[in-house]
Write a protein that holds these residues in place. Structure first.
Motif, PDB file in Angstrom:
ATOM      1  N   MET A 185       0.704  -0.876  -0.146  1.00  0.00           N
ATOM      2  CA  MET A 185       0.095   0.057  -0.041  1.00  0.00           C
ATOM      3  C   MET A 185       0.680   1.208   0.022  1.00  0.00           C
ATOM      4  O   MET A 185       1.606   1.287   1.057  1.00  0.00           O
ATOM      5  N   ASN A 186       0.578   2.211  -0.875  1.00  0.00           N
ATOM      6  CA  ASN A 186       1.283   3.511  -0.994  1.00  0.00           C
ATOM      7  C   ASN A 186       0.976   4.248   0.252  1.00  0.00           C
ATOM      8  O   ASN A 186      -0.346   4.362   0.288  1.00  0.00           O
ATOM      9  N   ASP A 187       1.623   4.990   0.629  1.00  0.00           N
ATOM     10  CA  ASP A 187       1.549   5.996   2.000  1.00  0.00           C
ATOM     11  C   ASP A 187       1.161   7.336   1.000  1.00  0.00           C
ATOM     12  O   ASP A 187       1.851   7.749   0.347  1.00  0.00           O
ATOM     13  N   ALA A 216      -9.103   1.383  -5.899  1.00  0.00           N
ATOM     14  CA  ALA A 216      -8.701   1.995  -4.773  1.00  0.00           C
ATOM     15  C   ALA A 216      -7.022   2.274  -4.595  1.00  0.00           C
ATOM     16  O   ALA A 216      -6.543   2.497  -3.693  1.00  0.00           O
ATOM     17  N   SER A 217      -6.221   2.145  -5.880  1.00  0.00           N
ATOM     18  CA  SER A 217      -4.934   2.272  -5.931  1.00  0.00           C
ATOM     19  C   SER A 217      -4.486   3.539  -6.196  1.00  0.00           C
ATOM     20  O   SER A 217      -5.705   4.626  -6.534  1.00  0.00           O
ATOM     21  N   ALA A 218      -3.314   4.235  -5.475  1.00  0.00           N
ATOM     22  CA  ALA A 218      -2.794   5.661  -5.872  1.00  0.00           C
ATOM     23  C   ALA A 218      -2.782   5.993  -7.127  1.00  0.00           C
ATOM     24  O   ALA A 218      -3.147   7.170  -7.411  1.00  0.00           O
ATOM     25  N   GLN A 219      -2.786   5.125  -7.915  1.00  0.00           N
ATOM     26  CA  GLN A 219      -2.261   5.494  -9.640  1.00  0.00           C
ATOM     27  C   GLN A 219      -4.000   5.967 -10.080  1.00  0.00           C
ATOM     28  O   GLN A 219      -4.041   6.701 -11.062  1.00  0.00           O
ATOM     29  N   LEU A 220      -4.969   5.494  -9.441  1.00  0.00           N
ATOM     30  CA  LEU A 220      -6.370   5.905  -9.811  1.00  0.00           C
ATOM     31  C   LEU A 220      -6.502   7.519  -9.727  1.00  0.00           C
ATOM     32  O   LEU A 220      -7.069   8.145 -10.612  1.00  0.00           O
ATOM     33  N   ASP A 221      -6.276   7.936  -8.701  1.00  0.00           N
ATOM     34  CA  ASP A 221      -6.100   9.482  -8.387  1.00  0.00           C
ATOM     35  C   ASP A 221      -5.211  10.283  -9.549  1.00  0.00           C
ATOM     36  O   ASP A 221      -5.639  11.339 -10.152  1.00  0.00           O
ATOM     37  N   LEU A 222      -4.329   9.697  -9.753  1.00  0.00           N
ATOM     38  CA  LEU A 222      -3.312  10.434 -10.835  1.00  0.00           C
ATOM     39  C   LEU A 222      -3.957  10.284 -12.199  1.00  0.00           C
ATOM     40  O   LEU A 222      -3.957  11.230 -12.946  1.00  0.00           O
ATOM     41  N   LEU A 223      -4.741   9.189 -12.749  1.00  0.00           N
ATOM     42  CA  LEU A 223      -5.420   8.951 -13.974  1.00  0.00           C
ATOM     43  C   LEU A 223      -6.793   9.982 -13.766  1.00  0.00           C
ATOM     44  O   LEU A 223      -7.113  10.497 -14.778  1.00  0.00           O
ATOM     45  N   LYS A 224      -7.334  10.050 -12.849  1.00  0.00           N
ATOM     46  CA  LYS A 224      -8.424  11.175 -12.565  1.00  0.00           C
ATOM     47  C   LYS A 224      -7.943  12.533 -12.750  1.00  0.00           C
ATOM     48  O   LYS A 224      -8.486  13.305 -13.681  1.00  0.00           O
ATOM     49  N   GLU A 225      -6.799  12.930 -12.376  1.00  0.00           N
ATOM     50  CA  GLU A 225      -6.189  14.185 -12.464  1.00  0.00           C
ATOM     51  C   GLU A 225      -6.037  14.616 -14.120  1.00  0.00           C
ATOM     52  O   GLU A 225      -6.077  15.531 -14.689  1.00  0.00           O
TER      53      GLU A 225
END
Length: 309
Positions: free
Chosen positions: A125-127, A173-182
């Protein structure tokens, strides 16, 4: 980046547990196996003394993990292998207890901790600063993300900006999802075409979608990307978009072992145990075994995302 050692008070009393929330019922205890050869010199008395009495009395730390998630954890038959099973064994030896990893769907690992089904999350899990509102992280590695594409890179992807106008896959729920949304918002604002995001349940689903041609790429943690490219189709299915200026990956972050915010005694015990492994050289040996030495941390720290600011 400031990587100074972060001390967590072992004297802090445990606060009230978060309210129970629904979680997956897919977790299962791992199969019993023959004892593995010892990895360390044995118990670190300071780390063992820092454990909560409840953990010490039970003799086990229950860890939640989405399985498989190579190279962090995967199965060979019924045997758990990878970075986290090895690190769990070594930490357990330093603490004088067993660290037992069981499956829990990744998107439900935090609720499962809040529901007291597990003591820690050990699931690559990414912090993030947002996750630190709920969890403390004892950091395992420091790595960024990379983009995986089909062998030969037919769409000529060189970075996130090239994903505009395409469909991409990512684990829920991965951290990369937020990056893709941005990035999707950026694509829209710049009129470069819609970036369509497929959110898929497991870590293996994005590579299945890419191989089937349903997406053109998927971003994932660099250690996972390297393992996928090396092993899928004997190295013939995919390739990883690399940046020589960022050997640890783009936007590097800490990936760590999660504990509930109020469980400061267990957090400190794990930090002390990991520091002992670093000083003994066992931590570095484990990373080298899994070809992850590029992503090593210099010392055991807590909540690296907050340190990074």
């Amino acid at each position: 980046m400031n990587k100074k050692l972060v001390q967590i008070s072992t004297a802090a009393a445990l606060a009230a547990v978060f309210g129970l929330t629904a979680c997956s019922s897919t977790d299962a205890a791992p199969a019993k196996e023959e004892a593995a050869p010892q990895l360390t010199s044995g118990v670190n008395e300071e780390a063992a003394a820092a454990l909560p009495d409840s953990i010490r009395d039970a003799g086990v730390i229950k860890a939640a993990a989405g399985i498989p998630y190579p190279p962090f954890i995967l199965l060979e038959g019924e045997k758990q292998v990878g970075l986290d099973p090895d690190l769990a064994q070594a930490l357990g030896e330093k603490l004088g207890v067993e660290v037992q990893i069981s499956h829990q769907a990744f998107e439900t690992v935090i609720p499962s901790l809040q529901a007291k089904k597990f003591d820690i999350i050990m699931s690559g899990m990414n912090d993030t600063v947002e996750r630190e509102k709920t969890l403390n992280f004892v950091e395992e590695i420091y790595a960024g993300f990379s983009i995986v594409v089909k062998k030969g890179n037919p769409e000529g992807i060189t970075g996130l900006g090239d994903l505009c106008g395409h469909e991409v896959a990512v684990q829920k729920a991965s951290a990369q999802l937020d990056l893709l949304k941005e990035q999707a918002e950026t694509c829209k604002a710049e009129g470069k075409g819609e970036l369509v995001i497929q959110q898929l349940p497991t870590a293996q689903d994005p590579q299945t979608a890419l191989k089937a041609g349903r997406v053109v790429a998927f971003p994932v943690d660099s250690p996972v990307a390297a393992y996928t490219v090396q092993t899928a189709g004997d190295g013939n299915d995919f390739e990883m978009i690399t940046d020589p200026e960022h050997p640890a990956g783009v936007n590097p972050v800490y990936t760590g072992i999660g504990t509930l915010k109020e469980n400061t005694e267990l957090t400190e015990a794990l930090r002390l145990a990991l520091q002992a492994l670093i000083e003994e050289g066992v931590y570095q040996d484990i990373l080298e075994k899994h070809n992850l030495q590029t992503f090593a941390t210099e010392e055991a720290i807590v909540n690296g995302a907050a340190l990074a600011g």
